[in-house]
Scaffold this active site. Sequence first.
Site, PDB file in Angstrom:
ATOM      1  N   ILE A  13       1.001  -1.341  -0.010  1.00  0.00           N
ATOM      2  CA  ILE A  13      -0.063  -0.047  -0.205  1.00  0.00           C
ATOM      3  C   ILE A  13       0.885   1.162   0.073  1.00  0.00           C
ATOM      4  CG2 ILE A  13      -1.862   1.019   1.270  1.00  0.00           C
ATOM      5  CD1 ILE A  13      -2.497  -1.426   2.355  1.00  0.00           C
ATOM      6  N   ILE A  63      11.776   1.192  11.950  1.00  0.00           N
ATOM      7  CA  ILE A  63      11.201   2.281  12.791  1.00  0.00           C
ATOM      8  C   ILE A  63      11.381   2.091  14.066  1.00  0.00           C
ATOM      9  CG2 ILE A  63       9.287   2.698  11.024  1.00  0.00           C
ATOM     10  CD1 ILE A  63       7.286   0.899  12.597  1.00  0.00           C
ATOM     11  N   THR A 128      -6.396  -1.000  10.395  1.00  0.00           N
ATOM     12  CA  THR A 128      -6.974  -1.782   9.709  1.00  0.00           C
ATOM     13  C   THR A 128      -8.389  -2.202  10.291  1.00  0.00           C
ATOM     14  OG1 THR A 128      -7.173  -4.118   9.335  1.00  0.00           O
ATOM     15  CG2 THR A 128      -5.877  -3.391  11.074  1.00  0.00           C
ATOM     16  N   GLU A 130      -9.244  -4.998  10.883  1.00  0.00           N
ATOM     17  CA  GLU A 130      -9.377  -6.065  11.815  1.00  0.00           C
ATOM     18  C   GLU A 130      -9.388  -5.806  13.243  1.00  0.00           C
ATOM     19  OE1 GLU A 130      -6.770  -9.088  10.219  1.00  0.00           O
ATOM     20  OE2 GLU A 130      -6.956  -8.354   8.101  1.00  0.00           O
ATOM     21  N   TYR A 152      -1.787 -10.421  14.765  1.00  0.00           N
ATOM     22  CA  TYR A 152      -1.673  -9.057  13.871  1.00  0.00           C
ATOM     23  C   TYR A 152      -2.615  -8.062  14.292  1.00  0.00           C
ATOM     24  CZ  TYR A 152      -2.546  -6.191   9.857  1.00  0.00           C
ATOM     25  OH  TYR A 152      -3.013  -5.263   8.884  1.00  0.00           O
ATOM     26  N   LYS A 156      -2.102  -4.497  15.820  1.00  0.00           N
ATOM     27  CA  LYS A 156      -2.426  -3.058  15.243  1.00  0.00           C
ATOM     28  C   LYS A 156      -3.265  -2.194  16.289  1.00  0.00           C
ATOM     29  CE  LYS A 156      -2.044  -1.693  11.496  1.00  0.00           C
ATOM     30  NZ  LYS A 156      -0.786  -0.846  11.053  1.00  0.00           N
ATOM     31  N   ASN A 181      -9.558  -4.739   3.462  1.00  0.00           N
ATOM     32  CA  ASN A 181      -8.791  -5.544   2.691  1.00  0.00           C
ATOM     33  C   ASN A 181      -8.200  -4.844   1.377  1.00  0.00           C
ATOM     34  OD1 ASN A 181     -10.064  -7.666   4.554  1.00  0.00           O
ATOM     35  ND2 ASN A 181      -8.531  -8.999   3.542  1.00  0.00           N
ATOM     36  N   VAL A 208      -8.364 -22.761  -0.462  1.00  0.00           N
ATOM     37  CA  VAL A 208      -9.416 -21.993   0.428  1.00  0.00           C
ATOM     38  C   VAL A 208      -9.717 -22.484   1.620  1.00  0.00           C
ATOM     39  CG1 VAL A 208     -12.101 -21.501   0.390  1.00  0.00           C
ATOM     40  CG2 VAL A 208     -10.527 -21.330  -1.972  1.00  0.00           C
ATOM     41  N   ARG A 216     -15.174 -10.415   3.030  1.00  0.00           N
ATOM     42  CA  ARG A 216     -14.263  -9.155   3.375  1.00  0.00           C
ATOM     43  C   ARG A 216     -14.658  -8.419   2.418  1.00  0.00           C
ATOM     44  NH1 ARG A 216     -13.031 -12.095   6.896  1.00  0.00           N
ATOM     45  NH2 ARG A 216     -10.811 -12.756   7.566  1.00  0.00           N
ATOM     46  N   GLY A 277      -8.864 -19.418  14.649  1.00  0.00           N
ATOM     47  CA  GLY A 277      -9.262 -18.121  14.973  1.00  0.00           C
ATOM     48  C   GLY A 277      -9.856 -17.314  13.771  1.00  0.00           C
TER      49      GLY A 277
HETATM   50  P1  NAD Z   1       3.264  -4.859   3.422  1.00  0.00           P
HETATM   51  O1  NAD Z   1       3.663  -6.126   3.987  1.00  0.00           O
HETATM   52  O2  NAD Z   1       3.172  -5.104   1.867  1.00  0.00           O
HETATM   53  O3  NAD Z   1       4.247  -3.729   3.755  1.00  0.00           O
HETATM   54  C1  NAD Z   1       4.980  -3.445   4.965  1.00  0.00           C
HETATM   55  C2  NAD Z   1       6.040  -2.502   4.778  1.00  0.00           C
HETATM   56  O4  NAD Z   1       6.520  -2.168   6.098  1.00  0.00           O
HETATM   57  C3  NAD Z   1       7.336  -3.045   3.798  1.00  0.00           C
HETATM   58  O5  NAD Z   1       7.617  -2.506   2.963  1.00  0.00           O
HETATM   59  C4  NAD Z   1       8.249  -3.414   5.026  1.00  0.00           C
HETATM   60  O6  NAD Z   1       9.644  -3.718   4.580  1.00  0.00           O
HETATM   61  C5  NAD Z   1       8.014  -2.492   6.053  1.00  0.00           C
HETATM   62  N1  NAD Z   1       8.350  -2.782   7.450  1.00  0.00           N
HETATM   63  C6  NAD Z   1       8.124  -3.641   8.026  1.00  0.00           C
HETATM   64  N2  NAD Z   1       8.544  -3.779   9.454  1.00  0.00           N
HETATM   65  C7  NAD Z   1       9.469  -2.426   9.556  1.00  0.00           C
HETATM   66  C8  NAD Z   1      10.179  -1.817  10.187  1.00  0.00           C
HETATM   67  N3  NAD Z   1      10.251  -2.248  11.497  1.00  0.00           N
HETATM   68  N4  NAD Z   1      10.570  -0.833   9.998  1.00  0.00           N
HETATM   69  C9  NAD Z   1      10.348  -0.082   8.894  1.00  0.00           C
HETATM   70  N5  NAD Z   1       9.899  -0.607   7.967  1.00  0.00           N
HETATM   71  C10 NAD Z   1       9.065  -1.849   8.106  1.00  0.00           C
HETATM   72  O7  NAD Z   1       2.058  -4.281   4.111  1.00  0.00           O
HETATM   73  P2  NAD Z   1       0.861  -3.574   3.547  1.00  0.00           P
HETATM   74  O8  NAD Z   1      -0.459  -4.544   3.083  1.00  0.00           O
HETATM   75  O9  NAD Z   1       1.377  -2.441   2.250  1.00  0.00           O
HETATM   76  O10 NAD Z   1       0.274  -2.603   4.481  1.00  0.00           O
HETATM   77  C11 NAD Z   1       0.689  -1.254   5.115  1.00  0.00           C
HETATM   78  C12 NAD Z   1       0.002  -0.801   6.256  1.00  0.00           C
HETATM   79  O11 NAD Z   1      -1.710  -0.897   5.931  1.00  0.00           O
HETATM   80  C13 NAD Z   1      -0.037  -1.745   7.258  1.00  0.00           C
HETATM   81  O12 NAD Z   1      -0.036  -0.987   8.548  1.00  0.00           O
HETATM   82  C14 NAD Z   1      -1.130  -2.682   7.412  1.00  0.00           C
HETATM   83  O13 NAD Z   1      -1.364  -3.078   8.877  1.00  0.00           O
HETATM   84  C15 NAD Z   1      -2.091  -1.658   7.060  1.00  0.00           C
HETATM   85  N6  NAD Z   1      -3.512  -2.253   6.377  1.00  0.00           N
HETATM   86  C16 NAD Z   1      -3.326  -3.134   5.430  1.00  0.00           C
HETATM   87  C17 NAD Z   1      -4.053  -3.706   4.544  1.00  0.00           C
HETATM   88  C18 NAD Z   1      -4.196  -4.850   3.657  1.00  0.00           C
HETATM   89  O14 NAD Z   1      -5.456  -5.198   2.996  1.00  0.00           O
HETATM   90  N7  NAD Z   1      -3.033  -5.123   2.931  1.00  0.00           N
HETATM   91  C19 NAD Z   1      -5.591  -3.143   4.920  1.00  0.00           C
HETATM   92  C20 NAD Z   1      -5.667  -2.129   6.102  1.00  0.00           C
HETATM   93  C21 NAD Z   1      -4.701  -1.519   6.460  1.00  0.00           C
HETATM   94  P1  TYD Z   2      -5.792 -12.460   3.820  1.00  0.00           P
HETATM   95  O1  TYD Z   2      -5.470 -12.001   2.250  1.00  0.00           O
HETATM   96  O2  TYD Z   2      -4.747 -13.206   4.385  1.00  0.00           O
HETATM   97  O3  TYD Z   2      -6.403 -11.047   4.499  1.00  0.00           O
HETATM   98  P2  TYD Z   2      -7.153 -11.059   6.102  1.00  0.00           P
HETATM   99  O4  TYD Z   2      -6.787 -12.387   6.739  1.00  0.00           O
HETATM  100  O5  TYD Z   2      -6.058 -10.035   6.600  1.00  0.00           O
HETATM  101  O6  TYD Z   2      -8.381 -10.714   5.819  1.00  0.00           O
HETATM  102  O7  TYD Z   2      -7.107 -13.378   3.463  1.00  0.00           O
HETATM  103  C1  TYD Z   2      -8.535 -12.852   3.184  1.00  0.00           C
HETATM  104  C2  TYD Z   2      -9.184 -13.866   3.294  1.00  0.00           C
HETATM  105  O8  TYD Z   2      -8.994 -15.315   2.462  1.00  0.00           O
HETATM  106  C3  TYD Z   2      -9.445 -14.530   4.539  1.00  0.00           C
HETATM  107  O9  TYD Z   2     -10.888 -14.928   5.209  1.00  0.00           O
HETATM  108  C4  TYD Z   2      -8.513 -15.741   4.780  1.00  0.00           C
HETATM  109  C5  TYD Z   2      -8.733 -16.354   3.210  1.00  0.00           C
HETATM  110  N1  TYD Z   2      -7.674 -17.014   2.782  1.00  0.00           N
HETATM  111  C6  TYD Z   2      -7.735 -18.187   2.200  1.00  0.00           C
HETATM  112  O10 TYD Z   2      -9.065 -19.036   2.051  1.00  0.00           O
HETATM  113  N2  TYD Z   2      -6.736 -18.917   1.758  1.00  0.00           N
HETATM  114  C7  TYD Z   2      -5.551 -18.344   1.718  1.00  0.00           C
HETATM  115  O11 TYD Z   2      -4.470 -19.239   1.505  1.00  0.00           O
HETATM  116  C8  TYD Z   2      -5.394 -17.171   2.267  1.00  0.00           C
HETATM  117  C9  TYD Z   2      -3.814 -16.518   2.479  1.00  0.00           C
HETATM  118  C10 TYD Z   2      -6.342 -16.421   2.699  1.00  0.00           C
END
Ligand code: NAD
Ligand code: TYD
Length: 342
Positions: A13, A63, A128, A130, A152, A156, A181, A208, A216, A277
Amino acid sequence: MHHVLVTGGAGFIGSNFVRYFLQAHPDYHVVVYDKLTYAGRLENLQDVAEAFAGRYAFVRGDICDIPLVEQTIAHYSVDTIVNFAAETHVDRSLMAPGSFIQTDVYGTFVLLEAARKAGLERYHQISTDEVYGQVLDGRSVETDHLEPRSPYAASKAAGDLMVLAYRESWGMPVTITRGSNNIGPYQYPEKVVPLFATNAIDDQPLPVYGDGHQMRDYQHVLDHCTGIDTVLHKGELGEIYNVGTGSELTNIEMTQIVLRTLGKPESLIKHVEDRPGHDRRYALDVSKLHALGWDNVYNCAQAVEETTRWYADNAWWWRPIKSGELYKDYYAQQYARRLEQA
Ligand code: NAD
Ligand code: TYD
């Protein structure tokens, strides 16, 4: 000119946000500060480094590293922090929660403390849906109690509470967004949509979890980015804003869209042992953000289709990841037994 420190900006992101933000705001300077864990990749920002060379800088750092964080803020005259840095994958938090506590809780504290000491204009925390826990009926509003259920989500939630504590204790200029998501380009193929799209492209099974009826709100990452931008510019200090489409798909529906987009058969679907869970449903009420004039462009189905096409067109990005030993080890640990038993 604003100088924005985007922590975690080399991840999924964060990198989409930096690209969008530099395009949208020609008067902004962005410094990405990222540890480059398995999920952080400089490839995600290669085009950004070229297109915005004068307004973009990269610092490799953790960080949790207090001196380096303080030094970076001073060196680049940072006035705003947007914190994306986190450990982010629920399944990994079930294997090894320690790094989630370190980065998502302690790391958030380090950034807040540095921001307070330097008197920054703004600290924005990316959170998030979550943190609310599973929502079987209705939709989460920003004032709901937090009931996180995975390591996780709990880490958060702790980060969010620390941000709010800095607001209460010192009147810090903070805001928080809680996104649903996200899906889109450059998402590490451990999360479900890029995992399923890339497996399907290679005619590999799609694992799945359980019955696949979990729900989601799959939102396109660009909608999340405009939501964050809206809160940065129009949000009220001390406030939390949900960001999502406000609708959901079941995992099975999402999987069928991935397969249909690629012209692959449903026989690739394998129901495997559930995640412990496993939260049944997340659902956000997004009216508070809508009231600031924001709206999403993509619905969930369009976001899944568009994302699937990106992975079909960009194997250069994900193939090196999936063929690496690190990824293969993770995949074997998470899926080998599950797929054998399916
Ligand atoms: P990601 O795992 O793709 O990226 C995380 C980034 O943080 C990576 O570049 C990693 O190198 C960096 N990082 C991790 N630990 C670090 C540290 N100690 N110091 C500096 N950098 C560090 O994650 P993402 O999906 O891009 O998520 C980004 C943010 O958005 C997170 O805070 C996550 O909780 C939040 N978020 C994600 C989603 C989603 O669906 N992916 C949804 C809502 C919120
Ligand atoms: P994920 O992308 O891990 O996001 P989150 O758990 O943070 O919502 O998973 C999205 C949904 O997909 C969640 O209900 C778990 C399900 N899932 C599977 O069914 N199979 C998989 O291999 C993964 C990674 C997730």
